[in-house]
Design a protein around this motif. Structure first.
Motif, PDB file in Angstrom:
ATOM      1  N   MET A  88     100.198 100.884  60.916  1.00  0.00           N
ATOM      2  CA  MET A  88      99.353 100.953  62.100  1.00  0.00           C
ATOM      3  C   MET A  88      97.997 101.566  61.767  1.00  0.00           C
ATOM      4  SD  MET A  88     100.913  99.354  64.376  1.00  0.00           S
ATOM      5  CE  MET A  88      99.694  99.669  65.642  1.00  0.00           C
ATOM      6  N   HIS A  89      97.983 102.529  60.843  1.00  0.00           N
ATOM      7  CA  HIS A  89      96.706 103.093  60.409  1.00  0.00           C
ATOM      8  C   HIS A  89      95.858 102.012  59.740  1.00  0.00           C
ATOM      9  CE1 HIS A  89      93.783 105.957  58.908  1.00  0.00           C
ATOM     10  NE2 HIS A  89      93.967 105.520  57.669  1.00  0.00           N
ATOM     11  N   TRP A  90      96.496 101.214  58.886  1.00  0.00           N
ATOM     12  CA  TRP A  90      95.783 100.111  58.231  1.00  0.00           C
ATOM     13  C   TRP A  90      95.288  99.105  59.272  1.00  0.00           C
ATOM     14  CZ3 TRP A  90      96.743  94.865  58.241  1.00  0.00           C
ATOM     15  CH2 TRP A  90      95.989  94.095  57.344  1.00  0.00           C
TER      16      TRP A  90
ATOM     17  N   THR B  60     110.622  90.520  72.923  1.00  0.00           N
ATOM     18  CA  THR B  60     109.234  90.455  72.463  1.00  0.00           C
ATOM     19  C   THR B  60     108.787  91.877  72.142  1.00  0.00           C
ATOM     20  OG1 THR B  60     108.385  90.595  74.739  1.00  0.00           O
ATOM     21  CG2 THR B  60     108.690  88.396  73.805  1.00  0.00           C
ATOM     22  N   LEU B  61     108.167  92.034  70.993  1.00  0.00           N
ATOM     23  CA  LEU B  61     107.740  93.348  70.515  1.00  0.00           C
ATOM     24  C   LEU B  61     106.305  93.248  70.031  1.00  0.00           C
ATOM     25  CD1 LEU B  61     110.957  93.941  68.384  1.00  0.00           C
ATOM     26  CD2 LEU B  61     110.484  95.013  70.586  1.00  0.00           C
ATOM     27  N   GLU B  62     105.519  94.307  70.246  1.00  0.00           N
ATOM     28  CA  GLU B  62     104.115  94.279  69.848  1.00  0.00           C
ATOM     29  C   GLU B  62     103.751  95.487  69.001  1.00  0.00           C
ATOM     30  OE1 GLU B  62     101.058  92.791  72.668  1.00  0.00           O
ATOM     31  OE2 GLU B  62     102.655  92.980  74.158  1.00  0.00           O
ATOM     32  N   ASN B  63     102.828  95.256  68.082  1.00  0.00           N
ATOM     33  CA  ASN B  63     102.201  96.282  67.250  1.00  0.00           C
ATOM     34  C   ASN B  63     103.221  97.195  66.564  1.00  0.00           C
ATOM     35  OD1 ASN B  63      99.620  95.263  67.753  1.00  0.00           O
ATOM     36  ND2 ASN B  63      99.491  96.358  69.692  1.00  0.00           N
ATOM     37  N   ASP B  64     103.261  98.504  66.882  1.00  0.00           N
ATOM     38  CA  ASP B  64     104.144  99.396  66.128  1.00  0.00           C
ATOM     39  C   ASP B  64     105.608  99.023  66.301  1.00  0.00           C
ATOM     40  OD1 ASP B  64     103.979 100.185  68.811  1.00  0.00           O
ATOM     41  OD2 ASP B  64     104.520 102.258  68.347  1.00  0.00           O
ATOM     42  N   GLN B  65     105.989  98.523  67.497  1.00  0.00           N
ATOM     43  CA  GLN B  65     107.384  98.123  67.697  1.00  0.00           C
ATOM     44  C   GLN B  65     107.713  96.864  66.900  1.00  0.00           C
ATOM     45  OE1 GLN B  65     109.713  99.936  69.293  1.00  0.00           O
ATOM     46  NE2 GLN B  65     108.066 101.449  69.426  1.00  0.00           N
TER      47      GLN B  65
END
Length: 426
Positions: A332-334, A89-94
């Motif tokens: 991630m900036h977006w 399981t990976l979240e956001n930037d990962q």
């Protein structure tokens, strides 16, 4: 809102477990609908399923990940604990980095293989058809495709990569001295079989035959290579005719059983038979491997062959990772900016309400015969008072430290280029 990925692949789960979670492209749309209906908030979702991986991408809350794990385990007929022991399981930037690496071929059994990009695009289209694709996942995957394109055009990541189809030919060449003297049977008519037939055809085998459940589709593929076509139902009675069998169908159960292969071995008088099962779930029963004179390979067995030359491409991998890192930062900036959207919408709604109130008041003044100059003065004063009311109230409230922090914020928001020198220096 966060972006997360739940998946299993060739590095975390054995072939038979992956087979339980394999979905044909026409199953993705109803599967996504079933998943989203089981979740209270109906998050954005996409399902990617290939020979080497099954992954669910979602844009939603963290609690929905745990529910999805249980839902997927139930769908595959295993316990959540078993699936969890093989899943990642990976979240956001990962999660974004993983999607970009998958699209670029860096997370494949075949480093740099191009097929995965087309499979991801098919998965996105299926999610769109299911109504499961929203703004966040749309951005994630469009950026994945853009990053993959840059990786392939700017690096040598795909140079000299060996596909599973090419690896099959290489293994067959180790068993048979001359591939031009063998008869090859291809079971299925999908993309993988198309690739395998292309590689074998380059070796000019004695004969090539395509067996497919749909005869029309089999004829179309066979016609390109001058091959014979036969019905899948005829396979058991004709299996003994072939020296090499390459199979990759979307069947959920094995279509080549132990009994059929045993009969073929006897009829061949124990001449060796080379078999490759590229399907997930399996097309060929695993017990076939135990028979004498049978050389059976699965997609996982081909892993060692396709790794040849991987070390020489490590410099390209490093270049690709730099491109991917930049793509992750931009996404991630977006995503961070997207988190401000509800507040921006509320601000716009509030200012629209103020504007409508002041315009209505101005119209009443004009109707009473007030001069335009007087009405404009009242309109502008009314708007500025409404916009400044909250800030002025905060400046008069709270303790000294809070007022100081508020003063800096108000100055930054409303004065901008007119900040006092001491605040600019801060």
């Amino acid at each position: 809102m966060s972006v997360w990925t739940l998946g299993i692949n060739h590095t975390t789960a054995p072939l038979d477990l992956r087979g339980r979670f394999a979905f044909a492209i026409d199953q993705i749309e109803p599967t996504l609908r079933g998943l989203r209906e089981s979740l209270a908030r109906r998050p954005e979702a996409t399902l990617l399923s290939t020979c080497n991986r099954t992954e669910i991408y979602c844009a939603g809350g963290r609690s929905e990940l745990d529910h999805t794990m249980e839902w997927l385990a139930h769908r595959g007929g295993v316990s959540p604990a078993l699936l969890r022991s093989h899943a990642y399981t990976l979240e956001n930037d990962q999660a974004a980095r993983h999607a970009f690496r998958v699209a670029s071929g860096l997370d494949s059994m075949v480093l740099g293989e191009p097929q995965i990009l087309g499979q991801m695009k098919d998965a996105v289209r299926a999610a769109e058809d299911a109504g499961a694709m929203g703004t966040t996942l749309h951005q994630l995957f469009q950026r994945s495709f853009a990053v993959a394109k840059e990786v392939r055009t700017s690096t040598e990541i795909g140079a000299h990569s060996i596909s599973l189809a090419a690896a099959s030919v290489r293994l067959a060449g180790q068993l048979f001295e001359d591939l031009s003297n063998i008869k090859v049977l291809f079971v299925g008519a999908g993309e993988m079989i198309d690739l395998a037939a292309t590689h074998f055809a380059a070796k000019n085998p004695k004969a090539m035959t395509v067996a497919n459940r749909t005869l029309e589709r089999g004829e179309k593929l066979a016609g390109r290579f001058g091959a014979e076509v036969m019905r899948l139902a005829d396979l058991p009675s004709r299996l003994h005719e072939f020296d090499a069998v390459i199979s990759c169908t979307a069947s959920t159960l094995p279509i080549i059983g132990l009994g059929a292969v045993e009969r073929a071995v006897k009829l061949r008088k124990h001449r060796p038979m080379f078999m490759v099962d590229l399907a997930v779930p399996r097309d060929i029963e695993p017990e076939v491997r135990e028979l004498s004179d049978i050389y059976l390979y699965t997609v996982d067995d081909l892993a060692h062959v396709v790794q040849t030359g991987k070390d020489s491409r490590q410099a390209a991998v490093a270049q690709a990772e730099v491109i991917i890192d930049a793509g992750v930062q931009n996404f991630m900036h977006w995503l961070d900016q997207r988190r401000s959207v509800p507040l921006i919408q509320q601000l716009n709604a509030q200012t629209d309400e103020w504007r409508a109130t002041e315009i209505a008041r101005a119209r009443k003044l004009l109707a009473r015969g007030e001069s335009v100059e007087t009405v404009l003065e009242a309109l502008s004063r009314g708007l500025t008072q409404k916009m400044l009311h909250g800030a002025l109230a905060e400046l008069h409230a709270g303790n000294a430290d809070n007022r100081e922090a508020t003063a800096q914020t108000v100055s930054r928001l409303f004065l901008r280029g007119n900040l006092p020198q001491e605040q600019k220096e801060r």
